[in-house]
Design a protein around this motif. Structure first.
Motif, PDB file in Angstrom:
ATOM      1  N   ALA A  47      43.628  -5.294  73.947  1.00  0.00           N
ATOM      2  CA  ALA A  47      43.240  -5.851  75.248  1.00  0.00           C
ATOM      3  C   ALA A  47      44.205  -5.405  76.341  1.00  0.00           C
ATOM      4  CB  ALA A  47      43.197  -7.377  75.167  1.00  0.00           C
ATOM      5  N   GLU A  48      45.505  -5.411  76.042  1.00  0.00           N
ATOM      6  CA  GLU A  48      46.507  -5.004  77.030  1.00  0.00           C
ATOM      7  C   GLU A  48      46.386  -3.513  77.357  1.00  0.00           C
ATOM      8  OE1 GLU A  48      48.586  -6.452  78.920  1.00  0.00           O
ATOM      9  OE2 GLU A  48      48.456  -8.511  78.200  1.00  0.00           O
ATOM     10  N   LEU A  49      46.159  -2.684  76.343  1.00  0.00           N
ATOM     11  CA  LEU A  49      46.027  -1.248  76.587  1.00  0.00           C
ATOM     12  C   LEU A  49      44.788  -0.945  77.425  1.00  0.00           C
ATOM     13  CD1 LEU A  49      46.986   0.164  73.063  1.00  0.00           C
ATOM     14  CD2 LEU A  49      48.436  -0.006  75.094  1.00  0.00           C
ATOM     15  N   VAL A  50      43.698  -1.672  77.168  1.00  0.00           N
ATOM     16  CA  VAL A  50      42.475  -1.486  77.956  1.00  0.00           C
ATOM     17  C   VAL A  50      42.725  -1.852  79.417  1.00  0.00           C
ATOM     18  CG1 VAL A  50      40.110  -2.318  78.323  1.00  0.00           C
ATOM     19  CG2 VAL A  50      40.895  -1.781  76.013  1.00  0.00           C
ATOM     20  N   LYS A  51      43.439  -2.961  79.655  1.00  0.00           N
ATOM     21  CA  LYS A  51      43.763  -3.363  81.031  1.00  0.00           C
ATOM     22  C   LYS A  51      44.521  -2.265  81.762  1.00  0.00           C
ATOM     23  CE  LYS A  51      44.170  -8.353  80.146  1.00  0.00           C
ATOM     24  NZ  LYS A  51      45.150  -9.469  80.045  1.00  0.00           N
TER      25      LYS A  51
ATOM     26  N   VAL B  98      47.693   5.539  77.295  1.00  0.00           N
ATOM     27  CA  VAL B  98      48.611   4.415  77.405  1.00  0.00           C
ATOM     28  C   VAL B  98      49.037   4.019  76.002  1.00  0.00           C
ATOM     29  CG1 VAL B  98      46.728   2.720  77.472  1.00  0.00           C
ATOM     30  CG2 VAL B  98      48.997   2.088  78.305  1.00  0.00           C
ATOM     31  N   GLY B  99      50.332   3.782  75.858  1.00  0.00           N
ATOM     32  CA  GLY B  99      50.861   3.436  74.543  1.00  0.00           C
ATOM     33  C   GLY B  99      51.527   2.075  74.540  1.00  0.00           C
ATOM     34  N   PRO B 100      51.632   1.465  73.368  1.00  0.00           N
ATOM     35  CA  PRO B 100      52.305   0.176  73.241  1.00  0.00           C
ATOM     36  C   PRO B 100      53.799   0.351  73.000  1.00  0.00           C
ATOM     37  CG  PRO B 100      51.356   0.797  71.144  1.00  0.00           C
ATOM     38  CD  PRO B 100      51.048   1.922  72.092  1.00  0.00           C
ATOM     39  N   LEU B 101      54.509  -0.735  73.050  1.00  0.00           N
ATOM     40  CA  LEU B 101      55.907  -0.766  72.672  1.00  0.00           C
ATOM     41  C   LEU B 101      55.986  -0.841  71.151  1.00  0.00           C
ATOM     42  CD1 LEU B 101      58.867  -1.007  73.649  1.00  0.00           C
ATOM     43  CD2 LEU B 101      58.550  -3.487  73.668  1.00  0.00           C
TER      44      LEU B 101
ATOM     45  N   ALA C  91      46.157  18.639  81.519  1.00  0.00           N
ATOM     46  CA  ALA C  91      44.841  18.490  82.154  1.00  0.00           C
ATOM     47  C   ALA C  91      44.903  17.601  83.394  1.00  0.00           C
ATOM     48  CB  ALA C  91      43.839  17.926  81.153  1.00  0.00           C
ATOM     49  N   GLY C  92      46.099  17.071  83.717  1.00  0.00           N
ATOM     50  CA  GLY C  92      46.276  16.322  84.958  1.00  0.00           C
ATOM     51  C   GLY C  92      46.348  14.813  84.808  1.00  0.00           C
ATOM     52  N   TYR C  93      46.409  14.317  83.586  1.00  0.00           N
ATOM     53  CA  TYR C  93      46.463  12.868  83.353  1.00  0.00           C
ATOM     54  C   TYR C  93      47.897  12.390  83.192  1.00  0.00           C
ATOM     55  CZ  TYR C  93      41.430  13.049  82.365  1.00  0.00           C
ATOM     56  OH  TYR C  93      40.073  13.225  82.447  1.00  0.00           O
ATOM     57  N   LYS C  94      48.100  11.088  83.463  1.00  0.00           N
ATOM     58  CA  LYS C  94      49.396  10.454  83.258  1.00  0.00           C
ATOM     59  C   LYS C  94      49.433   9.789  81.878  1.00  0.00           C
ATOM     60  CE  LYS C  94      49.379   7.834  86.986  1.00  0.00           C
ATOM     61  NZ  LYS C  94      49.861   6.891  88.032  1.00  0.00           N
ATOM     62  N   VAL C  95      50.639   9.713  81.314  1.00  0.00           N
ATOM     63  CA  VAL C  95      50.872   9.019  80.053  1.00  0.00           C
ATOM     64  C   VAL C  95      51.842   7.887  80.347  1.00  0.00           C
ATOM     65  CG1 VAL C  95      51.723   9.217  77.680  1.00  0.00           C
ATOM     66  CG2 VAL C  95      50.537  11.161  78.743  1.00  0.00           C
ATOM     67  N   ILE C  96      51.417   6.636  80.143  1.00  0.00           N
ATOM     68  CA  ILE C  96      52.247   5.485  80.511  1.00  0.00           C
ATOM     69  C   ILE C  96      52.383   4.518  79.342  1.00  0.00           C
ATOM     70  CG2 ILE C  96      51.478   5.669  82.915  1.00  0.00           C
ATOM     71  CD1 ILE C  96      49.911   2.975  82.332  1.00  0.00           C
ATOM     72  N   ILE C  97      53.275   3.545  79.513  1.00  0.00           N
ATOM     73  CA  ILE C  97      53.470   2.506  78.512  1.00  0.00           C
ATOM     74  C   ILE C  97      53.102   1.146  79.083  1.00  0.00           C
ATOM     75  CG2 ILE C  97      55.903   2.118  79.132  1.00  0.00           C
ATOM     76  CD1 ILE C  97      56.417   1.609  76.120  1.00  0.00           C
ATOM     77  N   ASN C  98      52.586   0.276  78.215  1.00  0.00           N
ATOM     78  CA  ASN C  98      52.420  -1.142  78.536  1.00  0.00           C
ATOM     79  C   ASN C  98      53.192  -1.926  77.480  1.00  0.00           C
ATOM     80  OD1 ASN C  98      51.711  -3.810  78.864  1.00  0.00           O
ATOM     81  ND2 ASN C  98      49.517  -3.416  79.148  1.00  0.00           N
ATOM     82  N   PRO C  99      54.384  -2.431  77.796  1.00  0.00           N
ATOM     83  CA  PRO C  99      55.207  -3.102  76.793  1.00  0.00           C
ATOM     84  C   PRO C  99      54.678  -4.464  76.349  1.00  0.00           C
ATOM     85  CG  PRO C  99      56.227  -3.274  78.946  1.00  0.00           C
ATOM     86  CD  PRO C  99      55.034  -2.375  79.114  1.00  0.00           C
ATOM     87  N   ARG C 100      53.652  -4.976  77.063  1.00  0.00           N
ATOM     88  CA  ARG C 100      53.035  -6.220  76.601  1.00  0.00           C
ATOM     89  C   ARG C 100      52.167  -5.983  75.371  1.00  0.00           C
ATOM     90  NH1 ARG C 100      52.160  -6.443  82.036  1.00  0.00           N
ATOM     91  NH2 ARG C 100      49.937  -6.009  81.752  1.00  0.00           N
TER      92      ARG C 100
END
Length: 272
Positions: free
Chosen positions: A72-76, A87-90, A173-182
């Protein structure tokens, strides 16, 4: 998060996974099982992706457990901005759930060594949602459209580095890679703060440890980084040779391990 399908892409020789999935199907009807005869993570992942129907795909290795709110957090996070491709988790340790295994991966400027961010730190909220990294290992979510633009997992990288190779193409390809630690995963590997656990010794690991590194640098890095990485290869080889010498597994013949290491390095240049 309820709107999911579960695809188990199994490349083991044991039938235990299929027995577990068959038992789970009595309770959950949205599980698909794929049996792979090839010993290749990339083949197994590609078949799962092709079988999937969703716009968002979450990859999870078999030695990871997810927090109940992880998906759910990654989808947000990933739906906040169309430029976010991954997007990756902690990642925490399964045995020490307040210790960070890593918060994504970046590479050193010259040697291009993989650095696991915040490795072995105690979690105290020091990471914010949206921080950019280069890639994630073991577990991450990506857009199907990003995979369509970047291509699926490369069969030249069947193991050790297969996810990083894919994520490099997504960034290209122009995308960002981010983290959601929640969002959190718990990786079932030993907590070894004084030792590099990731450098386990086997013929397969010794071959792909250098093969994947060479291939990555010569595919995605700048000319200067290619030069500085090539100059640092003796340091890499010395590091792995030390691990081979210290290896106490009697089933591993040191001559075969050294041969695999050198062959992987040479093949990396040929394949690049």
């Amino acid at each position: 998060y309820k709107n999911i399908e579960i695809i188990v892409s199994d490349d083991s020789r044991s039938e235990e996974t299929k027995r577990i999935v068959d038992k789970l199907k009595r309770q959950f009807h949205n599980i698909i099982y794929i049996h792979n005869t090839e010993n290749s993570i990339s083949i197994a992942v590609n078949r799962a992706i092709k079988q999937s129907k969703g716009d968002l795909i979450f990859i999870l290795d078999d030695d990871n457990e997810i927090d109940k709110n992880c998906i759910a957090e990654l989808v947000k996070s990933i739906t906040k901005d169309e430029k976010i491709g991954i997007v990756g988790p902690l990642a925490m340790y399964y045995s020490h759930r307040n210790i960070i295994m890593h918060a994504g991966v970046i590479r050193s400027r010259f040697m291009r060594r993989a650095i696991y961010i915040h490795e072995n730190e105690k979690w105290n909220g020091q990471i914010k949602e949206g921080e950019e990294v280069e890639d994630f290992a073991n577990a991450f979510m990506f857009r199907r459209e990003a995979a369509e633009k970047a291509g699926l997992w490369d069969l030249l990288v069947p193991y050790m580095g297969e996810d990083g190779d894919f994520e490099a193409r997504v960034r290209k390809a122009g995308y960002k890679v981010i983290i959601n630690p929640r969002a959190k995963t718990y990786h079932d590997i030993p907590y070894t703060p004084d030792e590099a656990y990731f450098v386990r010794v086997s013929e397969r690991r010794m071959y792909h440890s250098m093969h994947s590194k060479v291939l990555y640098v010569f595919r995605y890095d700048s000319l200067m980084q290619k030069i500085t990485f090539t100059l640092s290869i003796p340091i890499y080889l010395a590091f792995y040779l030390r691990r081979i010498i210290k290896d106490n597994n009697k089933e591993n013949k040191k001559s075969k391990l050294i041969k695999a290491l050198l062959k992987g390095t040479c093949d990396g240049f040929v394949d690049a």
